[in-house]
Structure formats: C-alpha cells, structure tokens
Design an enzyme around this catalytic site. Structure first.
Site, PDB file in Angstrom:
ATOM      1  N   HIS A  54     108.208  84.176  17.593  1.00  0.00           N
ATOM      2  CA  HIS A  54     108.458  83.228  18.678  1.00  0.00           C
ATOM      3  C   HIS A  54     107.405  83.314  19.760  1.00  0.00           C
ATOM      4  CE1 HIS A  54     112.719  82.239  17.384  1.00  0.00           C
ATOM      5  NE2 HIS A  54     111.955  81.178  17.257  1.00  0.00           N
TER       6      HIS A  54
ATOM      7  N   ARG B 228      95.643  76.607  -0.057  1.00  0.00           N
ATOM      8  CA  ARG B 228      94.839  77.532  -0.854  1.00  0.00           C
ATOM      9  C   ARG B 228      95.729  78.688  -1.322  1.00  0.00           C
ATOM     10  NH1 ARG B 228      90.709  76.289   3.375  1.00  0.00           N
ATOM     11  NH2 ARG B 228      88.776  75.715   2.337  1.00  0.00           N
TER      12      ARG B 228
ATOM     13  N   ARG C 172      96.907  73.795  -4.422  1.00  0.00           N
ATOM     14  CA  ARG C 172      95.734  73.973  -5.274  1.00  0.00           C
ATOM     15  C   ARG C 172      95.944  75.200  -6.150  1.00  0.00           C
ATOM     16  NH1 ARG C 172      89.833  75.026  -2.889  1.00  0.00           N
ATOM     17  NH2 ARG C 172      90.675  77.075  -2.512  1.00  0.00           N
TER      18      ARG C 172
ATOM     19  N   GLU D 207      83.728  69.391  -6.514  1.00  0.00           N
ATOM     20  CA  GLU D 207      82.883  70.290  -5.725  1.00  0.00           C
ATOM     21  C   GLU D 207      81.699  70.799  -6.544  1.00  0.00           C
ATOM     22  OE1 GLU D 207      85.604  73.306  -4.215  1.00  0.00           O
ATOM     23  OE2 GLU D 207      86.794  73.256  -6.039  1.00  0.00           O
TER      24      GLU D 207
ATOM     25  N   ASN E  89      82.540  72.137   0.881  1.00  0.00           N
ATOM     26  CA  ASN E  89      82.028  73.502   1.088  1.00  0.00           C
ATOM     27  C   ASN E  89      81.252  73.956  -0.142  1.00  0.00           C
ATOM     28  OD1 ASN E  89      83.641  73.235   3.284  1.00  0.00           O
ATOM     29  ND2 ASN E  89      85.231  74.653   2.608  1.00  0.00           N
ATOM     30  N   ASP E  90      81.864  73.733  -1.300  1.00  0.00           N
ATOM     31  CA  ASP E  90      81.181  74.120  -2.535  1.00  0.00           C
ATOM     32  C   ASP E  90      80.199  73.055  -2.996  1.00  0.00           C
ATOM     33  OD1 ASP E  90      81.957  76.735  -3.412  1.00  0.00           O
ATOM     34  OD2 ASP E  90      83.996  75.945  -3.486  1.00  0.00           O
TER      35      ASP E  90
ATOM     36  N   ARG F 153      76.728  79.605  -0.010  1.00  0.00           N
ATOM     37  CA  ARG F 153      77.366  79.198   1.239  1.00  0.00           C
ATOM     38  C   ARG F 153      77.579  80.355   2.204  1.00  0.00           C
ATOM     39  NH1 ARG F 153      83.374  77.294  -0.941  1.00  0.00           N
ATOM     40  NH2 ARG F 153      84.354  78.087   0.932  1.00  0.00           N
TER      41      ARG F 153
ATOM     42  N   CYS G 250      88.600  67.562   1.655  1.00  0.00           N
ATOM     43  CA  CYS G 250      89.246  68.730   2.263  1.00  0.00           C
ATOM     44  C   CYS G 250      88.254  69.842   2.588  1.00  0.00           C
ATOM     45  CB  CYS G 250      90.379  69.248   1.387  1.00  0.00           C
ATOM     46  SG  CYS G 250      89.819  69.808  -0.215  1.00  0.00           S
TER      47      CYS G 250
END
Ligand code: PEP
Ligand code: MG
Length: 588
Positions: free
Chosen positions: A198, A305, A341, A438, A461-462, A472, A509
């Site tokens: 909380h 992920r 995924r 990707e 990203n990839d 990367r 994404c």
C-alpha cells in the site's frame, strides 16, 4: 550527453530496488524508524479495568484511523482511500473484538498480549497464502495491531516531521505513508515491500516518487545524507557526485515541465487533433506492475514478458503455477486484453543451458529454444489456454524467423488444445495467436508470416540489433544502435504495410514506442497500437493528442525519403518545434 543506463552503470554509490512510483527527486534523508513495541504477557488483577482499557484503546484507534481516512479522502481517489475504511471496519468486526474481550476475561492475561496473539493468527494465515498480495495485506493488519497495542500502552506516535525530506524506512504502513505525506515528503525509500504494497500504491496516488524492496537501504543510507531517488528506474544514488546531481537536476526540471497537466489526460482518449484514435497498451515485466498499468490508463497489456517468472519462481513454474499467474493478471484487467509472450529465453536473458554458445544472440533463443524443448513449450501453452476462459488472453511467439517455425508452433498449440479438451478443461478455443517481428528475415516476409497468425507486434529492440548488426547491450558500438536509421524506419514501415495488407492486427512493443520523438513518426507510418512501459503512457498520450494525423503522415513520408539517421532525427525535431510540441525525447 550520457543516458540513464550509463549513469547507473558507472555509479558506485547506487542501491537498486523496485520502481514503485515514478518521478525523480533529490533531497536530504530522514531515517524513519518506529520504536519496537514490547508486549507484556503478565496476568491482570482487575478484569473490569483491563476491559475498560481495551475499549478505550479501541475507540482511540478508530478515531485515529477515521482521521487518516478523512485526510486520505482529501488527498486521493475514493477507491484508494477505502484502504483505511477497511481498517476501521476490521476494528468494528464483532467476531474479532468479542473474541479478544472473551479471552481477556477467561485467560486473565494483559489485553496487549491477547490483541497481539489474536491478530497475529490472522496474519499468519494470510502469510501462509504465499502470495505477494496477501502478505502485503498481512502488513496492513500489522498496522492495526500495533495501533491498538500502542494505545493500550498509552504511547504517542510520531506522524509529523520536517518538511521536504526523503523518508527512508524499513517498511511503511499505509497510515505512515498518508500521515508523512502531510509534511511534504519528497520521496519514499523502503527496505521491504513490493509494488503492490500500500505504501507503493499510495505513493503513486499522491505522486510521490518511491523505490521499494531495496533490502538494505536503511543500513547504507545515513540521516542527513543527500540522495537521488529515481522512481522510474528503481535506483537510489547516495551522496551523488556533481555529474550525477547535474544529470538528475536537468531531468527533474524537465520532468516538472512535462508533468503539468498529465493527470487530466488519464481518462481521455489517445486521439490526434484530427480524430485518429491510437490504442495505448502497456508492457509488463513484473507481475506487480499491473497496478501501475491500471492507474496509467492503458487499454490492455501488449507485452507480458513471462521470462521474469523464471526469476520469480527460481526455475520453470508448473502448468498450474503459471495458469494461476496468468489468470490473475487477465482477471485484473478484464475485459482489456492480456498479451502473453511465450518464454523468450536465450541471448542475454535467463541462462537455460549450462554450456555457453559462441554467439548467444544468434543461437538457441526464443521460439527456437521452445521448439527444441516441446515439453516446456507445451506446459506454457496449456497454462495460457487454461487461463483463457474469459477470452481476454492472446499468445505471442518471440524471435520468429521462418514460416516453418510458426507452423510447427501452431501444430503444438493444436495438440495442447486437444489434450485439454480430452481433460475436459475449458479454454478459449479461438485464442488469438501472434508473432513478434524482431528478426530481419521475418520483417522481409511480414505479409506471408502475418497470414499465418492473428496479429503481429514489432520488437524494435531486437529488430534494430539484428538489422544494424549491433549488440544491443554493447557500449562500444552503441552509436550504431540507431532507431532512426533509414533502414530501421523503412523496415518498420514495410512490416506495418504488409501486416495491414494481410488484414491482421499490427502493433509495436519495442522501446521505440516509448520514445516520444518517435511517436509522431510511428503514427504517420500507420501504426495503430503502441505498447510501452506503463509510466510512459501519459506522456505518449499527450504527444498523440497534440499532433495532426495528416501532418504525421507527411512527416513519415519525408522520413522515408531520408538517407541518413541525422536527416531523420533533424526532421523529427523540426516537427516538434514547428507544431509547438514540447520536445520530450528520452525523459525516461
Ligand atoms: C523487442 O525486442 O523489442 C522486445 C520487445 O522484446 P525484448 O526487449 O524482451 O527482447
Ligand atoms: Mg526482443
């Protein structure tokens, strides 16, 4: 100029925790520690007096909690403030309270001993549930227990502190968080607590940056130290260097500028000024992040992920364990969609094999590894299917390179469906299956690959790494990691066009979706769905609401005609200036 990653990588004075409430603050520390309560367990001579004391302590506790409840109602949304109403209700629970009174009378023990014993039983039960959510609720009950005991002992409790400090504590109860916030606390850091504690939820509601779950911040940070709290990335820097201070001051000033007016956007559509609506989804890495997803107004989860579960469970979770996690997430955001995924293991992620591959990024990764380990793949598919009864789950395959991989995967999915049918387990028979694009080979073949599935999501990203042949994570070649290289922009455009031509849903994404400089370009290229880190959603929405789709299309056409990264970046920056949109690249 360095970026966050480089600053944290080089920092020797950092502590890592969980990013619980976004924002950046620099300030002096106040170490908040509560006196440990000693509980007397002696017998009582005067039962009437003991009962009277208990009744008074109970009334006082209710009064305190009602006061906190009314402060909370002023400061945050009603559904959040309800935490305190729930605490008052526990104090009114006749079963609990009568039980305590009966035990004081029958056992003739000190009321504080009985209160401690009786309420601790509830906590133990909740802790046994072995779920983060339940153990956080057990902490809330700890607060109620200590409040009654403190009032029985007639001790005062500190709730006012100097203004404008950063509170560093072992744990914070919801009440501590609310009361301390009255003193203009700039930030919170705690040793314990997760993203659903909380204290974390309240920090987000009050817009106070917080990092929780640091394990030992209270040991490493001293009273009066100056610290930087980065609630976006979950880091704390102790007594920062001049370089660090300057970096974060600039970021913090920029942020103040950017945050103006963001709150009001939460329930408004992500629509361009000429009426083009864009869907903003969230990327979720850790299950606990779901609350931030909800508070930031995401329309669903575009990337969950799952490899993170391997860390959380310390290995591969069973079908049942996975199904529970997936179902919980899907229920929390129902009817919005949850895109799960399949495990993207290999490369720089989770070490699956004990032997090292010479080129892990080009090795057994993502769907390649899953197809080699069918049992593991089937366990996950079946878990996803079992959780899909309410039809708001879709399954996405990572690192797809060829049509053959998709066909093999679909055959395994069919087999899993058959097995579940035979077991008479219900699931969504039409569950949507998608792929990530990707890998350049998949990008070139987008039309054909999209034809095999229901949706496609671009993992920039990839994609950038493989298109530019640049690791990367390697600083030595990071200059070549160019998201605005014409080859990247043209490839993204190709994937969008080809997926739409195949009549399938397209989204993105990768981190590019969260780069505010890239957003007008992506929209101009025809991207209808962006999935990004939850904290960046309001920023993306603001950009979208301040651009025209027609102008974005022209911008995209211009960029597609460029022949260097610099030309594209300049063109994008000019777009922001010409349209008087605050330039917000890479704030987080
Ligand atoms: C991507 O590659 O863009 C992506 C979203 O996947 P990850 O970052 O998990 O590899
Ligand atoms: Mg990827």
């Amino acid at each position: 100029m360095k970026n966050f990653k480089q600053i944290f990588k080089e920092a020797a004075n950092k502590i890592a925790g969980i990013a619980a409430a976004p924002g950046i603050v620099i300030g002096k520390v106040y170490l908040y520690s509560k006196e440990k309560l000693e509980i007397k367990d002696g017998t009582v001579d005067n039962i009437d007096e003991a009962i009277q004391n208990f009744n008074e302590a109970l009334e006082k506790s209710k009064k305190e909690l009602n006061k906190i409840f009314s402060i909370a109602k002023e400061k945050m949304e009603a559904n959040r403030a309800a935490i305190f109403e729930a605490q008052v209700m526990i104090l009114d629970d006749p079963f609990l309270i009568d039980n305590i009174r009966d035990r004081i009378i029958n056992e003739k023990k000190q009321p504080e001993y009985i209160v401690n014993d009786e309420i601790s039983k509830y906590q133990q039960l909740m802790n046994k549930a072995n779920e983060e959510y339940m153990s956080e609720r057990a902490n809330d009950i700890e607060d109620i227990k200590n409040r009654i005991i403190r009032n029985l002992q007639k001790k005062r409790w500190q709730s006012k502190i100097t203004n404008d400090i950063i509170v560093v504590a072992d744990t914070l109860t919801p009440a501590d968080t609310i009361l301390l916030s009255r003193s203009n606390v700039k930030g919170f850091v705690t040793d314990h607590g997760g993203i659903t504690s909380h204290a974390a939820i309240i920090s987000r509601s009050l817009n106070i940056p917080a990092v929780v779950g640091t394990h030992n911040a209270t040991k490493q940070i001293k009273e009066e130290d100056t610290i930087i709290v980065d609630g976006f990335h979950g880091y704390i820097l102790i007594n920062p260097t001049e370089e660090q201070t300057n970096f974060f001051r600039t970021k913090a000033d920029h942020l103040v500028e950017l945050q103006r007016g963001l709150e009001e956007l939460k329930d408004k559509p992500a629509q361009t000024i000429d009426g083009k609506e864009i869907t903003l989804l969230a990327n979720v890495d850790v299950t606990g992040e779901i609350e931030i997803v909800v508070t930031n107004g995401a329309k669903g989860i575009g990337l969950y992920r799952t490899e993170q579960l391997l860390e959380e469970f310390g290995g591969f979770p069973s079908e049942q364990e996975q199904a529970e996690v997936y179902e919980k997430l899907a229920t929390r955001i129902y009817p919005a969609p949850l895109t799960i995924r399949a495990f993207d293991i290999g490369g720089d992620k989770f070490k699956f094999f004990s032997f090292a591959e010479p080129n892990p990024f080009l090795g057994l990764r993502g769907i390649r590894l899953l197809l080699e380990n069918e049992t593991l793949f089937k366990t996950q598919i079946k878990a996803v299917l079992r959780a899909s009864k309410n039809k708001n789950i879709q399954l996405m395959l990572p690192m797809v390179t060829t049509l053959g991989e998709i066909r093999k995967s679909l055959a395994i999915i069919s087999k899993c469906k058959e097995e579940l049918r035979a077991e008479k387990i219900s699931f969504d028979r039409n569950i949507r299956i998608g792929i990530m694009i990707e890998v350049p080979a998949a990008a070139v073949m987008s039309y054909e690959l999209a034809g095999e599935v229901d949706f496609v999501s671009i993992g920039t990203n990839d994609l950038i790494q493989y298109l530019m042949a640049v690791d990367r994570g390697n600083d030595l070649v990071s200059d070549l990691y160019q998201e605005f290289n014409p080859s990247v922009v043209r490839t993204v455009s190709h994937i969008i066009k080809e997926t739409i031509r195949a009549n399938k849903t397209i989204s993105i994404c990768g981190e590019m979706a969260a780069d505010t400089l890239a957003i007008p370009l992506l929209i101009g290229l025809g991207m209808p769905i962006l999935s990004l880190a939850p904290a960046t959603i309001p920023y993306a929405k603001r950009i979208i609401r301040s651009i025209s789709f027609q102008k974005a299309k022209k911008l995209a056409d211009d960029c597609l005609a460029c022949s260097s990264e610099k030309e594209i970046t300049d063109r994008l920056e000019r777009f922001f200036v010409e349209n008087s949109i605050t330039r917000t690249r890479n704030i987080i």
